[in-house]
Design a protein around this motif. Sequence first.
Motif, short mmCIF file in Angstrom:
data_model
loop_
_atom_site.label_atom_id
_atom_site.label_comp_id
_atom_site.label_asym_id
_atom_site.label_seq_id
_atom_site.Cartn_x
_atom_site.Cartn_y
_atom_site.Cartn_z
N ARG A 188 0.84 -1.20 0.00
CA ARG A 188 0.00 0.00 0.00
C ARG A 188 0.87 1.26 0.00
O ARG A 188 0.56 2.23 -0.67
CB ARG A 188 -0.94 0.01 1.20
CG ARG A 188 -2.06 -1.01 1.09
CD ARG A 188 -2.99 -1.01 2.27
NE ARG A 188 -3.50 0.31 2.57
CZ ARG A 188 -4.03 0.65 3.74
NH1 ARG A 188 -4.12 -0.25 4.70
NH2 ARG A 188 -4.47 1.86 3.95
N VAL A 189 1.94 1.21 0.75
CA VAL A 189 2.86 2.35 0.79
C VAL A 189 3.50 2.55 -0.58
O VAL A 189 3.59 3.67 -1.09
CB VAL A 189 3.94 2.15 1.88
CG1 VAL A 189 5.01 3.22 1.79
CG2 VAL A 189 3.31 2.14 3.26
N GLN A 190 3.95 1.47 -1.20
CA GLN A 190 4.57 1.56 -2.52
C GLN A 190 3.58 2.08 -3.56
O GLN A 190 3.94 2.89 -4.42
CB GLN A 190 5.12 0.21 -2.94
CG GLN A 190 6.35 -0.20 -2.14
CD GLN A 190 6.81 -1.60 -2.49
OE1 GLN A 190 6.11 -2.38 -3.12
NE2 GLN A 190 8.02 -1.93 -2.04
N GLU A 191 2.33 1.64 -3.48
CA GLU A 191 1.31 2.11 -4.41
C GLU A 191 1.06 3.60 -4.22
O GLU A 191 0.92 4.35 -5.19
CB GLU A 191 0.01 1.33 -4.23
CG GLU A 191 0.08 -0.10 -4.73
CD GLU A 191 -1.14 -0.91 -4.35
OE1 GLU A 191 -2.05 -0.38 -3.67
OE2 GLU A 191 -1.19 -2.09 -4.73
N ALA A 192 1.01 4.04 -2.98
CA ALA A 192 0.79 5.45 -2.70
C ALA A 192 1.96 6.29 -3.22
O ALA A 192 1.75 7.35 -3.82
CB ALA A 192 0.60 5.68 -1.20
N MET A 193 3.17 5.81 -3.00
CA MET A 193 4.35 6.54 -3.48
C MET A 193 4.36 6.59 -5.01
O MET A 193 4.72 7.61 -5.61
CB MET A 193 5.62 5.92 -2.92
CG MET A 193 5.77 6.17 -1.43
SD MET A 193 7.24 5.45 -0.73
CE MET A 193 8.49 6.47 -1.45
N ALA A 194 4.00 5.49 -5.65
CA ALA A 194 3.95 5.46 -7.11
C ALA A 194 2.89 6.43 -7.63
O ALA A 194 3.11 7.11 -8.65
CB ALA A 194 3.66 4.04 -7.59
N SER A 195 1.78 6.51 -6.94
CA SER A 195 0.72 7.43 -7.33
C SER A 195 1.19 8.89 -7.21
O SER A 195 0.93 9.70 -8.10
CB SER A 195 -0.51 7.21 -6.46
OG SER A 195 -1.49 8.18 -6.72
N ILE A 196 1.89 9.19 -6.13
CA ILE A 196 2.42 10.55 -5.94
C ILE A 196 3.42 10.87 -7.04
O ILE A 196 3.41 11.96 -7.61
CB ILE A 196 3.05 10.69 -4.55
CG1 ILE A 196 1.97 10.63 -3.48
CG2 ILE A 196 3.87 11.97 -4.43
CD1 ILE A 196 2.50 10.50 -2.07
N TYR A 197 4.30 9.92 -7.35
CA TYR A 197 5.30 10.13 -8.39
C TYR A 197 4.63 10.34 -9.75
O TYR A 197 5.02 11.23 -10.50
CB TYR A 197 6.26 8.93 -8.44
CG TYR A 197 7.32 9.07 -9.49
CD1 TYR A 197 8.40 9.91 -9.30
CD2 TYR A 197 7.24 8.36 -10.69
CE1 TYR A 197 9.38 10.05 -10.27
CE2 TYR A 197 8.20 8.50 -11.66
CZ TYR A 197 9.28 9.34 -11.45
OH TYR A 197 10.24 9.48 -12.41
N ALA A 198 3.61 9.54 -10.05
CA ALA A 198 2.91 9.67 -11.33
C ALA A 198 2.22 11.03 -11.42
O ALA A 198 2.22 11.67 -12.48
CB ALA A 198 1.90 8.55 -11.49
N SER A 199 1.65 11.48 -10.32
CA SER A 199 0.99 12.77 -10.29
C SER A 199 2.00 13.90 -10.52
O SER A 199 1.74 14.84 -11.27
CB SER A 199 0.29 12.97 -8.95
OG SER A 199 -0.25 14.25 -8.86
N LYS A 200 3.15 13.77 -9.90
CA LYS A 200 4.20 14.78 -10.07
C LYS A 200 4.68 14.81 -11.52
O LYS A 200 4.86 15.88 -12.11
CB LYS A 200 5.37 14.48 -9.14
CG LYS A 200 6.48 15.49 -9.20
CD LYS A 200 7.58 15.13 -8.23
CE LYS A 200 8.75 16.07 -8.36
NZ LYS A 200 9.86 15.71 -7.49
N GLU A 201 4.88 13.64 -12.10
CA GLU A 201 5.30 13.56 -13.50
C GLU A 201 4.25 14.16 -14.43
O GLU A 201 4.59 14.83 -15.40
CB GLU A 201 5.59 12.11 -13.89
CG GLU A 201 6.88 11.57 -13.32
CD GLU A 201 8.10 12.31 -13.86
OE1 GLU A 201 8.18 12.55 -15.08
OE2 GLU A 201 8.97 12.65 -13.04
N ALA A 202 2.98 13.92 -14.14
CA ALA A 202 1.90 14.48 -14.96
C ALA A 202 1.90 16.00 -14.88
O ALA A 202 1.70 16.69 -15.89
CB ALA A 202 0.56 13.93 -14.52
N ASP A 203 2.15 16.54 -13.68
CA ASP A 203 2.22 17.99 -13.52
C ASP A 203 3.39 18.58 -14.31
O ASP A 203 3.25 19.63 -14.95
CB ASP A 203 2.36 18.37 -12.04
CG ASP A 203 1.10 18.09 -11.24
OD1 ASP A 203 0.03 17.89 -11.86
OD2 ASP A 203 1.19 18.09 -9.99
#
Length: 110
Positions: free
Chosen positions: A40-55
């Motif tokens: 769950r932690v890894q998924e959350a971190m991946a989601s944050i990273y993907a969001s940052k990359e999208a921005d």
Amino acid sequence: MEVGDDGVENFVDSKDMQQQSKAFDKLTDRVEDRQLDSTRVQEAMASIYASKEADIQAARLREKELAAVKINAGDVDIIANELELDKKVAERTLREHKGDAVAAIRSLLH
């Protein structure tokens, strides 16, 4: 029954001992009861990273769009001189308003 420091035996209430034991257990709760699931932690971190990359990607796309807007250098000079702005600010505002000097000036004045 306990033996005190002075060698005298003291009677200890078993209820008090139980309460003290429970209180001690609360203070020393093990982390394993509250451990997070690593996936769950890894998924959350991946989601944050993907969001940052999208921005970042959206910002790059926006900069490309603004760079493609044709503007008149004279308009940039007039806006910068009359409103006492840096030429970069005047140019960016003019690009954001698709080269429309009147709209850019209105935007800067409001």
